[in-house]
Design an enzyme around this catalytic site. Structure first.
Site: not given
Ligand SMILES: [Fe+2]
Length: 450
Positions: A382, A352, A303, A376, A346
């Site tokens: 995370h 974020e 994705h 995050h 990631h």
């Molecule tokens: Fe993230």
């Protein structure tokens, strides 16, 4: 027009656009009295009805023409009459960057339950609770994120932010924004953007109301470029709506609260400042129905990065590196073959902050609940919790509808600093990090092991 309001509203547009004009950044024109809007010029020697002409600029005079934004207002009094001496006031829960609390650790993975509703009398402004700040309000870079709790309507009490445009994401309850340029009703699954410098008051139509706000100190939100996707999908311009003109001639003692360089000030006036009878221009409040967002994704394997779900982006000076991206994770089909479908593990250079509007988020089936927030920060790892990982790794893949899900992300190129409120008063989940405790080492050197 079905709205019951003390304001006088321009003749409605028909059908789904009743009370609104479709488009994003269009050059709109609207008048609530016939011939109130000058034609062919901006500043006639005398305006019709004895109105005053006034320009509100959202960009520097000399900004490139494709970014240049301004609106001409024709109003009962010029804005100088809606401003007296300013006194400083305290707004202890609304913080601006830089706001680095030495007693708070912003490094880490954080998640909060919804900030609970309250019986306290709070307006959209006094109920603003800052969660994080990033950048610097004085140099007009960065942003702040807030949760608002609103139980009370601002009656003869008005507000504007000189610091920021305000992106409002309701999660519970319905708000009505009475602005200088018209009226916006905003409910959950919708968003509103109120431009920097525009005066408004907020009515709690259905309360108590709670939601999220991203305060953008920098360059305005715009639609992201679609690149090879082409001219359609994602957020479409026609689905954004700006209000038709509305005005009131109301002479009562009133207050205006102003946010300016992170400080709050109040001024007392003797009339409503919402007295713009007609306007034209491209600097205007706007609302958008998130259910009209057309998600685009992978149709065979893997994705794309989550940037594929960007609704709006506020650029920084560096191309492709946003001051803020507003990203939407909504209902969609998952059809990818032989693919780990949830968001992968990631670490990102961007920071974020996520909020849940309703339903369940696929990477975290538990714990991230409607009204909740997660953070995050820059370069903090995370990803899916163990249950989500195991399920997504072992399930038989077929077309699957992700239903009952709407979360969003305020992502910024700057680190987000947590406020004392977020660290100490908001319902922080102390055990959030343990969602990764059960992740096991599977590697033992055996090839082909899965
Ligand atoms: Fe993230």
């Amino acid at each position: 027009m079905t709205k019951q309001t003390r304001m006088n509203i321009a003749p409605s547009l028909a059908g789904p656009h009743e009370g609104y004009m479709p488009g994003f950044g269009n050059d709109f024109e609207t008048e609530a009295l016939p011939d109130a809007l000058p034609q062919g010029m901006n500043s006639p020697q005398k305006c019709n009805y004895g109105l005053y002409g006034e320009q509100l600029t959202g960009t520097a005079f000399t900004a490139p023409s494709h970014q240049n934004e301004r609106t001409w207002c024709y109003r009962i009094r010029p804005s100088v009459k809606h401003s007296a001496r300013y006194e400083k006031i305290d707004m202890p829960y609304w913080k601006s960057a830089p706001n680095v609390d030495p007693d708070v650790i912003s490094l880490g993975q954080y998640r909060w339950d919804p900030v609970p509703h309250t019986d306290e009398k709070l307006t959209f402004v006094t109920g603003m609770r800052t969660m994080t700040t990033a950048g610097d309000v004085n140099t007009q870079v960065g942003m702040a994120t807030h949760v608002y709790l609103a139980t009370e309507t601002m009656e003869d009490d008005y507000f504007f932010s000189a610091d920021s445009e305000i992106l409002v994401v309701p999660q519970d309850g319905v708000l009505r924004f009475y602005t200088e340029l018209g009226i916006l009703d905003v409910a959950p699954q919708e968003i509103a953007i109120i431009p920097r410098g525009l005066l408004y008051r907020v009515e709690v139509v259905e309360g108590p109301a709670r939601g999220f706000v991203c305060e953008n100190y920098g360059q305005k939100f715009e639609l992201p470029g679609r690149g090879p996707i082409g001219a359609n999908c994602m957020a479409n311009r026609r689905d954004f709506k700006s209000p038709v003109a509305a005005w009131e001639d109301r002479e009562v003692p009133s207050t205006v609260t102003i946010k300016w360089c992170g400080q709050f000030h109040k001024t007392h006036i003797n009339q409503s400042p919402l007295d713009v009878v007609a306007w034209h221009g491209n600097y205007a409040p706007v609302k958008y129905d998130l259910t009209t967002y057309c998600p685009v994704g992978s149709i065979l394997f893997d994705h794309p990065d989550p940037s594929i779900f960007t609704v709006l982006t506020a650029p920084s000076g560096q191309p492709g590196t946003a001051n803020i991206d507003f990203v939407l994770f909504r209902e969609r089909w998952m059809v990818m073959e032989d693919t780990f479908r949830p968001p992968w593990y990631h670490k990102n250079i961007m920071s974020e902050l996520m909020g849940n509007i309703y339903g369940q988020y696929d990477a975290k089936p538990q714990g991230f609940i409607p009204g909740g927030v997660s953070l995050h920060n820059m370069m903090i790892p995370h990803g899916p919790d163990n249950d989500a990982f195991e399920k997504a790794s072992n399930t038989e893949l077929g077309p699957e509808k992700l239903d009952n899900t709407m979360s969003f992300m305020f992502e910024t190129r700057f680190p987000q600093h947590i406020t004392a409120f977020a660290a100490n008063e908001a319902p922080l989940q102390d055990d959030y990090m343990s969602c990764w405790d059960d992740i096991e080492k599977k590697f033992d050197g055996t090839p082909g092991k899965k």
